[in-house]
Design a protein around this motif. Structure first.
Motif, short mmCIF file in Angstrom:
data_model
loop_
_atom_site.label_atom_id
_atom_site.label_comp_id
_atom_site.label_asym_id
_atom_site.label_seq_id
_atom_site.Cartn_x
_atom_site.Cartn_y
_atom_site.Cartn_z
N HIS A 89 97.99 25.15 32.85
CA HIS A 89 99.02 26.00 33.46
C HIS A 89 100.36 25.27 33.54
O HIS A 89 101.42 25.91 33.59
CB HIS A 89 98.58 26.45 34.85
CG HIS A 89 98.51 25.33 35.86
ND1 HIS A 89 99.57 25.00 36.67
CD2 HIS A 89 97.52 24.46 36.16
CE1 HIS A 89 99.24 23.98 37.44
NE2 HIS A 89 97.99 23.64 37.15
N LEU A 90 100.35 23.93 33.56
CA LEU A 90 101.60 23.18 33.67
C LEU A 90 102.53 23.46 32.49
O LEU A 90 103.75 23.48 32.65
CB LEU A 90 101.31 21.68 33.76
CG LEU A 90 100.54 21.21 34.99
CD1 LEU A 90 100.22 19.72 34.89
CD2 LEU A 90 101.34 21.48 36.27
N GLY A 91 101.97 23.65 31.32
CA GLY A 91 102.77 23.91 30.14
C GLY A 91 103.12 25.37 29.95
O GLY A 91 103.87 25.71 29.03
N PRO A 150 105.50 10.40 32.38
CA PRO A 150 104.08 10.16 32.13
C PRO A 150 103.72 8.67 32.08
O PRO A 150 104.54 7.84 31.67
CB PRO A 150 103.87 10.81 30.75
CG PRO A 150 105.21 10.64 30.08
CD PRO A 150 106.24 10.77 31.16
N PHE A 151 102.50 8.37 32.51
CA PHE A 151 101.98 7.02 32.35
C PHE A 151 100.47 7.07 32.30
O PHE A 151 99.84 8.06 32.72
CB PHE A 151 102.46 6.09 33.48
CG PHE A 151 101.94 6.41 34.84
CD1 PHE A 151 100.81 5.78 35.35
CD2 PHE A 151 102.58 7.35 35.64
CE1 PHE A 151 100.34 6.06 36.62
CE2 PHE A 151 102.11 7.65 36.92
CZ PHE A 151 100.98 7.00 37.41
N ARG A 207 98.85 10.44 34.08
CA ARG A 207 99.45 10.91 35.32
C ARG A 207 100.96 11.05 35.15
O ARG A 207 101.53 10.64 34.13
CB ARG A 207 99.15 9.94 36.47
CG ARG A 207 97.67 9.76 36.78
CD ARG A 207 97.51 9.04 38.10
NE ARG A 207 96.14 8.68 38.41
CZ ARG A 207 95.24 9.49 38.94
NH1 ARG A 207 95.57 10.75 39.22
NH2 ARG A 207 94.01 9.07 39.22
N ASP A 208 101.60 11.62 36.19
CA ASP A 208 103.05 11.76 36.21
C ASP A 208 103.58 11.07 37.47
O ASP A 208 103.10 11.32 38.57
CB ASP A 208 103.45 13.23 36.20
CG ASP A 208 104.94 13.43 35.99
OD1 ASP A 208 105.71 13.12 36.92
OD2 ASP A 208 105.34 13.91 34.91
N ALA A 209 104.58 10.21 37.29
CA ALA A 209 105.09 9.42 38.41
C ALA A 209 105.71 10.27 39.51
O ALA A 209 105.78 9.85 40.66
CB ALA A 209 106.12 8.40 37.90
N ALA A 212 99.19 20.24 27.07
CA ALA A 212 100.00 20.94 28.07
C ALA A 212 100.62 19.95 29.06
O ALA A 212 101.78 20.09 29.44
CB ALA A 212 99.13 21.95 28.82
N PHE A 213 99.85 18.96 29.46
CA PHE A 213 100.35 17.96 30.41
C PHE A 213 101.54 17.21 29.83
O PHE A 213 102.56 17.03 30.51
CB PHE A 213 99.23 16.99 30.77
CG PHE A 213 99.67 15.86 31.68
CD1 PHE A 213 99.71 16.04 33.05
CD2 PHE A 213 100.05 14.63 31.15
CE1 PHE A 213 100.13 15.02 33.89
CE2 PHE A 213 100.47 13.61 31.98
CZ PHE A 213 100.50 13.81 33.35
N LEU A 214 101.43 16.76 28.60
CA LEU A 214 102.51 15.98 28.00
C LEU A 214 103.74 16.83 27.71
O LEU A 214 104.87 16.33 27.75
CB LEU A 214 102.00 15.31 26.72
CG LEU A 214 100.94 14.23 26.93
CD1 LEU A 214 100.42 13.72 25.60
CD2 LEU A 214 101.49 13.09 27.77
#
Length: 324
Positions: free
Chosen positions: A51-53, A283-284, A296-298, A275-277
């Protein structure tokens, strides 16, 4: 922003006098202010972080800003006609104008992406013509202080209206105070980034990145503080809220870093990782307890939220990350 904020903002707009031209004006404004979030229906067919993308995209872009108010105006106009046929239409309701319903629905819809821009999550204003993310870095996604301001202004305006007194000026004053509050918070974020630039001059330690991305992230409740995030993909540092934004106060976002996965390894995450990227701004890769990798995302590394913004890559072994 959250839907209570969108609803309160739409209602305050109505109390400025925008509800006067037509019946059902307040529903047009309030529903319109929330309507772009119809993309939340994606939770019915998307899983995990997919859903993030998708969200804050197609239903927040220019075509939606034209079509959604048109659909809303048609539904409200039809509802008024349906009530009239049944003999249940309230006598005190003003005549309903489709033109005005569309215009007010448009104003409500346009307010939605403007408010969504205010936080660090991001929004794609021009979808489907462009998938570029935009960030305001101004408010936390739920701001109780703005709730209080909008809620009090709305209550006071309605109270004066019921008493037969002048009721528009409290709502107008509330909008003016809101603009001042938003402007103040925007400047707080901008000054945090500026202070970092000032404090990086001369000898310093930490953050060995020549031109890092800088994010001044508002925190819950304490609107006057910022969590400062600085770095580059897979190399992020954090300055805690309340500390001076300088390299000497910056600490690595994680003490369990991993080397960034290869394209083939990222592909093992399927649509979740894709979708996350697409969505991720910071990102890390972090080591999981079993030695594998978690993306994850900072911006969303708070222990209370981090697992909702992460993609595990269980088949990918965490390798040491290069220094820097």
């Amino acid at each position: 922003m959250d839907n209570l904020t969108h609803s309160l903002f739409g209602a305050v707009l109505g109390q400025t006098g925008l509800k006067r031209p037509t019946g059902l004006a307040m529903p047009a404004l309030i529903i319109g202010a929330n309507l772009p979030d119809v993309d939340a229906a994606c939770f019915f067919w998307l899983e995990g972080t997919e859903h993030l993308g998708f969200r804050r995209g197609i239903t927040h872009g220019p075509p939606a800003m034209v079509l959604l108010p048109l659909i809303l105006a048609g539904l409200l106009w039809g509802y008024d006609r349906w009530q009239a046929r049944r003999g249940t239409r309230p006598e005190e309701r003003l005549p309903v104008s489709f033109k005005w319903l569309y215009l007010l629905g448009l104003i409500g819809c346009l307010s939605h992406p403007a408010l969504d821009w205010l936080n660090v999550y991001g929004i794609r204003f021009l979808e489907p013509f462009s998938s570029q993310w935009a960030y305001g870095d101004t408010l936390f996604i739920i701001d109780v202080w703005w709730w209080a301001l909008l809620g009090f202004g709305l209550w006071f305006s309605l109270r004066r209206e019921r008493a037969g007194k002048t009721w528009r000026w409290p709502a107008i004053a509330t909008l003016a105070a809101s603009l001042l509050y938003l402007g103040h918070n925007y400047l707080l974020s901008a000054s945090t980034v500026l202070n970092w630039a000032i404090n990086t001059k001369g000898p310093s330690v930490g953050v060995p990145i020549a031109d890092p991305v800088r994010i001044a992230s508002p925190v819950p409740l304490a609107f006057w503080e910022r969590e400062f995030i600085v770095g580059a993909p897979n190399h992020w540092y954090r300055v805690a809220p309340g500390e001076v934004p300088s390299p000497r106060n910056a600490r690595p976002i994680t003490d369990q870093p991993c080397a960034w996965p290869s394209p083939a390894q990222l592909a093992s995450g399927g649509s979740q990782a894709e979708a996350f990227l697409f969505w991720s701004r910071a990102p890390f890769a972090e080591r999981a307890t079993d030695g594998s990798v978690i993306l994850r995302d900072a911006r969303f590394y708070d222990p209370r939220a981090r697992d909702r913004f992460a993609v595990p890559l269980p088949g990918v072994k965490c390798l040491p990350r290069a220094a820097g």
